[in-house]
Design an enzyme around this catalytic site. Structure first.
Site, PDB file in Angstrom:
ATOM      1  N   CYS A   2     -67.640  22.338-116.425  1.00  0.00           N
ATOM      2  CA  CYS A   2     -66.779  23.248-115.684  1.00  0.00           C
ATOM      3  C   CYS A   2     -67.620  24.002-114.673  1.00  0.00           C
ATOM      4  O   CYS A   2     -68.830  23.845-114.605  1.00  0.00           O
ATOM      5  CB  CYS A   2     -66.112  24.233-116.638  1.00  0.00           C
ATOM      6  N   LYS A 605     -69.458  15.616-113.250  1.00  0.00           N
ATOM      7  CA  LYS A 605     -70.792  15.309-112.738  1.00  0.00           C
ATOM      8  C   LYS A 605     -71.873  15.669-113.739  1.00  0.00           C
ATOM      9  O   LYS A 605     -72.750  14.870-114.027  1.00  0.00           O
ATOM     10  CB  LYS A 605     -71.020  16.053-111.417  1.00  0.00           C
TER      11      LYS A 605
END
Length: 610
Positions: A2, A605
């Site tokens: 996040c 990512k």
């Protein structure tokens, strides 16, 4: 996974917070939210399911004002993606955002419900908000309440707490999830990634494990896990401010594919001369350590694991040192035997991969002679906690599917292999010069490989309506095939698998038919003839063959086999070279299918939770 952004300033911070979230979109998320409090203690919270732009529109429409605020992009772990589960979460006057996973949240939830708290979401984060609200009733300050709260948490967290009744400060705690504080003039900021703050500051301080910090406009106070005040290093960022700009490229991934020649040059600069590797560039004590290494243990996840698998061939064939490679999430839960004089190498683009970090911490208890990391982010947890770091210089990589981080990892590993072999007198001056010459030639050769984009774009049309694809390679090209299959499945959502070509007859041949494209990595080496036999096995069963072959390998195209003739390059660096057309193929298949190339569904990512 996040994203967190926070600010304490005299000016309105809502736009700064939203812009910070935009710069963190690459990390992956399903919802976004912001909370701002003004000097009159008025709190505004907005949350939206979907893209940050939807939140930005809501912030603009509401004309959100206030000098203290926190913002968050959520990637669902506990509770479905929804506006109710989006952060920030509120309990009374307390507002909280959180990255990570609170493992004992069910027990805490039950305890808090017994105290009369009503939960409005399914998230583990809401227990933090209620706990802080409870502790603040008896604490002398918000700082003390947060310090007491985090002692009750089991799991990973980077969490920021705001009290509506005290809009002059934020309190942040970090354990297993990165937090960086950015210093301005009369204003201060925080985030989960410094990239979020590059438009407002260049001066950063990373919190260490267990730290709790109190941040006001003019001051930042940091306390360690024991509650003692500590000083953490403040450094100047050398990241480019426009790193999050796509320029003229359609996607970040495309931009990053084409940045690889420059990234490789940057990674090699100062580390190789015209004919040798500069061992001292690896680390102050690198020469002494490498001379003693008898075994190498590589630990990594995802694309970094594939880089490690490729390097294993180099460590053993070039440097003559045994090498094992293991997935971090497996390594950390396995009972293993540490070999004498064994060097641990962790690989990670972000330096914050949760399983890799946990593996490093475990390994440091198990008698490894040294722990080294190969990483792309200076100041990251892996860099700070390893004995020494050999940095890749890929620059900021935003696309979820790794490209330039992978190839710079491979180049860095090859330089390390050469240095190790040199220190142990297994790589002589002639072979060292040959390796270094091949490295010098590689950026130009990759530019040539990139010129195949139009041809590969046409080829990609054959894959877009397929449901499965098989990739084959042998030797050090097998991990390259694995990486190619990972790229295709990540961004095109086509099921793709990779096999060592010699394994075809042990099962995968059963899958071959006219609807199964088979992609083969075919350099000209000692395994070429065996690879040709494997190709004939596919051909005999009606498979669709796409062979990326060395131009001197002697392949001829026909109706069952398309050939992409690649210019001949040194066998030493060829695995890196053959990565490029695989990246382009995946990118253009995804483009045709219309998927979200830079932010594939369900992926993030930086995987900062287990």
């Amino acid at each position: 996974m996040c994203g967190i952004v926070g600010a304490v300033a005299q000016r309105d911070v809502a736009e700064i917070l939203v812009q910070g979230l935009r710069r963190l979109e690459y990390r992956g998320y399903d919802s976004a939210g912001v909370a701002v409090v003004d000097s009159d203690k008025q709190l505004t919270r907005l949350r939206r399911l979907g893209k940050v732009q939807e939140l930005a529109d809501a912030v603009e429409a509401a004309q959100v004002a206030g000098g203290t605020g926190i913002a968050h992009t959520r990637w669902a772990t506990h509770g479905e993606p929804s506006e109710i589960n989006a952060h920030p979460h509120i309990s009374g006057d307390i507002t909280v955002v959180h990255n990570g996973i609170i493992e004992n949240h069910e027990m805490l939830r039950t305890m808090l419900q017994d105290r009369g708290y009503v939960f409005t979401s399914q998230t583990d984060t809401e227990v933090i908000a209620h706990l802080v609200e409870w502790e603040l009733r008896s604490a002398s300050s918000l700082l003390e309440a947060v310090q007491t709260t985090v002692k009750q948490l089991t799991g990973a967290y980077g969490t920021v707490v705001m009290d509506r009744n005290d809009p002059s400060r934020l309190v942040v705690a970090r354990s297993g999830s990165p937090i960086v504080i950015g210093f301005g003039i009369g204003e201060n900021f925080l985030a989960s990634d410094q990239l979020a703050l590059l438009n407002v500051t260049r001066r950063f301080m990373y919190l260490e494990e267990g730290d709790v910090a109190e941040m006001t406009r003019r001051d930042v106070r940091v306390f360690d896990a024991l509650g003692q005040p500590v000083q953490r290093e403040i450094s100047e960022s050398n990241l480019e401010h426009d790193a999050a700009d796509k320029g003229h490229y359609r996607h970040y991934m495309q931009k990053e594919i084409f940045e690889q020649p420059k990234a490789l040059i940057n990674t090699m600069e100062g580390r190789i001369t015209h004919d040798c590797v500069v061992v001292e560039s690896i680390g102050v004590h690198a020469a002494e350590i490498l001379a003693k290494v008898e075994h190498v243990q590589i630990v990594a996840c995802g694309t970094s694991y594939n880089a490690g698998m490729t390097a294993r061939y180099w460590f053993e064939s070039l440097a003559g040192v045994s090498c094992d490679v293991e997935i971090a999430s497996e390594f950390r839960y396995r009972k293993f035997v540490t070999r004498p004089n064994s060097l641990l190498i962790t690989l990670s683009q972000s330096g914050e991969t949760a399983d890799t970090l946990a593996a490093l911490r475990l390994a440091k208890e198990k008698g490894y002679m040294a722990a080294m990391t190969i990483c792309n982010v200076a100041g990251s947890s892996l860099v700070r906690e390893s004995d020494f770091a050999f940095m890749t210089r890929a620059g900021t990589e935003i696309g979820v599917a790794s490209t330039k981080a992978f190839t710079t990892q491979l180049v860095t590993l090859l330089m390390l292999v050469t240095a190790l072999g040199k220190q142990q007198q297994r790589i002589g001056r002639e072979l060292e010069a040959e390796i270094v010459h091949a490295l010098h030639q590689l950026p130009k050769q990759i530019e040539t490989a990139l010129s195949f984009e139009k041809q590969i774009e046409t080829l990609a049309e054959d894959f877009a309506d397929k449901h499965h694809t098989l990739f084959l390679g042998r030797g050090e090209y097998y991990p390259i095939a694995v990486e190619a299959s990972l790229k295709l499945k990540e961004i095109s959502y086509i099921h793709a698998e990779a096999y060592a070509a010699g394994e075809l007859k042990h099962g995968p041949l059963a899958l071959i038919d006219a609807d199964m494209p088979v992609v083969v990595v075919a350099p000209s080496n000692e395994l070429l003839e065996k690879l040709k036999s494997n190709i004939e096995e596919v051909r005999a069963r009606g498979g669709l063959l796409y062979v990326f072959a060395d131009e001197v390998a002697g392949f001829e195209a026909d109706e069952t086999m398309k050939i992409i003739a690649m210019p001949h390059v040194s066998e030493i660096v060829a695995p890196i070279y053959y990565t490029i057309p695989m990246q382009l193929l995946s990118y253009h298949v995804a483009l045709i299918k219309g998927t979200d190339v830079d932010q594939p569904r369900n992926l993030a990512k930086a995987v900062t939770v287990e």
